[in-house]
Scaffold this active site. Structure first.
Site, short mmCIF file in Angstrom:
data_model
loop_
_atom_site.label_atom_id
_atom_site.label_comp_id
_atom_site.label_asym_id
_atom_site.label_seq_id
_atom_site.Cartn_x
_atom_site.Cartn_y
_atom_site.Cartn_z
N PRO A 218 6.61 2.99 7.57
CA PRO A 218 7.06 3.01 6.17
C PRO A 218 6.11 2.31 5.21
O PRO A 218 6.20 2.48 3.99
CB PRO A 218 8.41 2.27 6.22
CG PRO A 218 8.38 1.45 7.46
CD PRO A 218 7.51 2.20 8.44
N ASP B 46 1.48 -3.96 8.21
CA ASP B 46 0.21 -3.22 8.23
C ASP B 46 0.48 -1.75 7.84
O ASP B 46 1.61 -1.29 7.93
CB ASP B 46 -0.42 -3.28 9.62
CG ASP B 46 -0.76 -4.71 10.03
OD1 ASP B 46 -0.87 -5.56 9.14
OD2 ASP B 46 -0.91 -4.97 11.24
N GLU C 230 13.05 -4.61 -0.07
CA GLU C 230 12.66 -4.60 1.35
C GLU C 230 13.32 -3.37 1.98
O GLU C 230 14.51 -3.13 1.78
CB GLU C 230 13.15 -5.91 2.01
CG GLU C 230 13.28 -5.89 3.52
CD GLU C 230 11.99 -5.66 4.28
OE1 GLU C 230 11.03 -6.42 4.10
OE2 GLU C 230 11.94 -4.68 5.07
N ASP D 20 4.07 -7.80 -0.09
CA ASP D 20 3.92 -8.50 1.20
C ASP D 20 4.43 -7.54 2.26
O ASP D 20 5.57 -7.60 2.69
CB ASP D 20 4.75 -9.79 1.17
CG ASP D 20 4.76 -10.50 2.52
OD1 ASP D 20 3.88 -10.23 3.35
OD2 ASP D 20 5.67 -11.33 2.73
N HIS E 234 2.20 -17.60 2.42
CA HIS E 234 3.16 -17.43 1.32
C HIS E 234 2.69 -18.11 0.04
O HIS E 234 2.88 -17.58 -1.05
CB HIS E 234 4.55 -17.93 1.75
CG HIS E 234 5.17 -17.03 2.77
ND1 HIS E 234 5.80 -17.48 3.90
CD2 HIS E 234 5.21 -15.68 2.85
CE1 HIS E 234 6.22 -16.45 4.62
NE2 HIS E 234 5.86 -15.35 4.01
N ASP F 274 11.29 -11.63 5.16
CA ASP F 274 11.60 -12.99 5.64
C ASP F 274 11.97 -13.93 4.52
O ASP F 274 12.54 -15.00 4.76
CB ASP F 274 10.40 -13.54 6.43
CG ASP F 274 9.10 -13.36 5.67
OD1 ASP F 274 8.92 -14.03 4.64
OD2 ASP F 274 8.26 -12.52 6.08
N ASP G 238 13.09 1.73 -0.26
CA ASP G 238 11.64 1.92 -0.14
C ASP G 238 10.90 1.43 -1.41
O ASP G 238 11.19 1.92 -2.51
CB ASP G 238 11.39 3.42 0.09
CG ASP G 238 9.93 3.74 0.26
OD1 ASP G 238 9.10 2.81 0.28
OD2 ASP G 238 9.61 4.94 0.38
N GLY G 239 9.96 0.53 -1.22
CA GLY G 239 9.21 -0.01 -2.35
C GLY G 239 8.37 1.04 -3.07
O GLY G 239 8.11 0.92 -4.27
N1 SAM Z 1 3.36 -11.46 5.99
C1 SAM Z 1 3.49 -10.37 6.87
C2 SAM Z 1 2.19 -9.80 7.37
O1 SAM Z 1 1.25 -9.66 6.58
O2 SAM Z 1 2.11 -9.52 8.56
C3 SAM Z 1 4.40 -9.32 6.32
C4 SAM Z 1 5.79 -9.90 6.30
S1 SAM Z 1 7.13 -9.00 5.78
C5 SAM Z 1 8.17 -9.24 7.18
C6 SAM Z 1 6.70 -7.27 5.78
C7 SAM Z 1 7.90 -6.39 5.41
O3 SAM Z 1 7.47 -5.19 4.77
C8 SAM Z 1 8.73 -5.92 6.62
O4 SAM Z 1 9.95 -6.60 6.64
C9 SAM Z 1 8.89 -4.41 6.40
O5 SAM Z 1 10.18 -3.95 6.71
C10 SAM Z 1 8.55 -4.28 4.92
N2 SAM Z 1 8.17 -2.93 4.49
C11 SAM Z 1 7.35 -2.05 5.15
N3 SAM Z 1 7.27 -0.90 4.44
C12 SAM Z 1 8.03 -1.05 3.32
C13 SAM Z 1 8.34 -0.22 2.21
N4 SAM Z 1 7.84 1.03 2.11
N5 SAM Z 1 9.14 -0.71 1.23
C14 SAM Z 1 9.66 -1.97 1.32
N6 SAM Z 1 9.41 -2.80 2.36
C15 SAM Z 1 8.60 -2.35 3.34
#
Ligand code: SAM
Length: 300
Positions: A166, A162, A106, A159, A62, A86, A137-138
């Site tokens: 989504p 993988d 998120e 952040d 972070h 998170d 959706d970002g």
């Molecule tokens: N630090 C972590 C890692 O690299 O493994 C990632 C942590 S954070 C929990 C990742 C977040 O991205 C998830 O909560 C997931 O729901 C979100 N996410 C995935 N696709 C997304 C999208 N299209 N728009 C917004 N958030 C998304």
């Protein structure tokens, strides 16, 4: 009886963490979520079988995804954080006194709910009045923000999980192009860009996608014990400002546990094989894939 969580990287390589108890397991509309209490890393958030963060080592990831870009901008006021359910990135962003507004986008509200319930040291800053949460959706958020002439944000931080489900669109050249348009002049984008070891292809996809969209792209790395296949990479894109020569205040205006002004520069020093990977031209098959994505967006 012993319980172990295994994260499978290939059929032949796995990371195992001993688990004390399971705090929550549920299927959300987007992914399978688990929060586990481990013996060595405290509580651990897992999505679709992949470790996202742990109480013990979250500060490394972070701080590095946040402070390198935030200190590469002279005075970031408006920040977009994508993913990061998170709350760890938002917490670090808010430590910068210049920040006035944070949009946190998120896709999966269940991740934030679980973090609020089980990971309060990571999620607490989400209630700060400077933060507005948007559960959407970002990719679409940035597409809309890109339509504002002159840009909206000083810094965008991605952040994400993988590049599966989504998160796929968050690793595409069209998304990065829209990030550039959504940034004000002097703006900075940083994304988590996977590992040069087992997820090399995803790392190169991010790096080259950002290099296409921004005049300057640089890769930097940090060591996160629970992402332990190798060092982890981040890619930063700017409209020309070089993060290597940024005027990072020394001493820093707040205390950190991993990031330092010297480490800001050192993180850009890459192992030789990684340096060669990013210095090489786009591999032919990746180039074809990225070209096709850009063409399909333009309706060509
Ligand atoms: N630090 C972590 C890692 O690299 O493994 C990632 C942590 S954070 C929990 C990742 C977040 O991205 C998830 O909560 C997931 O729901 C979100 N996410 C995935 N696709 C997304 C999208 N299209 N728009 C917004 N958030 C998304």
């Amino acid at each position: 009886m012993e319980f172990w969580f295994s994260e499978l990287h290939t059929p032949n390589f796995t990371i195992k963490v001993k688990v004390k108890r399971t705090l929550e397991v549920r299927k959300t509309p987007y992914q399978e979520l688990a929060v586990l209490e481990t013996l060595d890393f405290g509580r651990m958030l897992v999505l679709d079988g992949i470790i996202q963060t742990t109480e013990a080592d979250e500060f490394i990831y972070h701080e590095m995804i946040t402070h390198v870009p935030m200190f590469s901008h002279p005075s970031p006021e408006t920040v977009l954080v994508i993913g990061a359910g998170d709350g760890g990135v938002v917490r670090e962003v808010l430590r910068h006194p210049s920040v006035r507004k944070v949009d946190h986008v998120e896709i999966d509200e269940a991740v934030t709910e679980a973090a609020r319930r089980w990971l309060p040291t990571i999620s607490a800053a989400l209630d700060d009045p400077r933060v507005t949460q948007h559960f959407t959706d970002g990719v679409e958020w940035v597409r809309r923000a890109a339509r504002t002439r002159g840009g909206v944000y000083d810094v965008i931080l991605v952040d994400s999980t993988d590049p599966l489900g989504p998160a796929v669109g968050l690793f595409g050249p069209v998304f990065y192009g829209n990030c550039r348009k959504a940034l004000r002049p002097g703006g900075v984008l940083t994304v988590q860009s996977e590992s040069p070891w087992f997820t090399r292809r995803a790392m190169l996809r991010s790096f080259h996608g950002i290099r296409r969209a921004f005049p300057l792209a640089r890769l930097y790395t940090a060591h996160v014990p629970t992402y332990s296949t190798f060092t982890w990479s981040f890619t930063i894109g700017t409209d020309g400002v070089d993060p290597l020569t940024a005027a990072v205040p020394d001493p820093l205006p707040f205390e950190t546990r991993y990031y330092t002004p010297a480490l800001h520069r050192a993180a850009f020093v890459l192992p030789a094989f990684v340096e060669r990977l990013v210095a090489a031209p786009e591999p032919d098959d990746l180039k074809a894939e990225l070209d096709a994505e850009v063409a399909s967006e333009k309706g060509v």
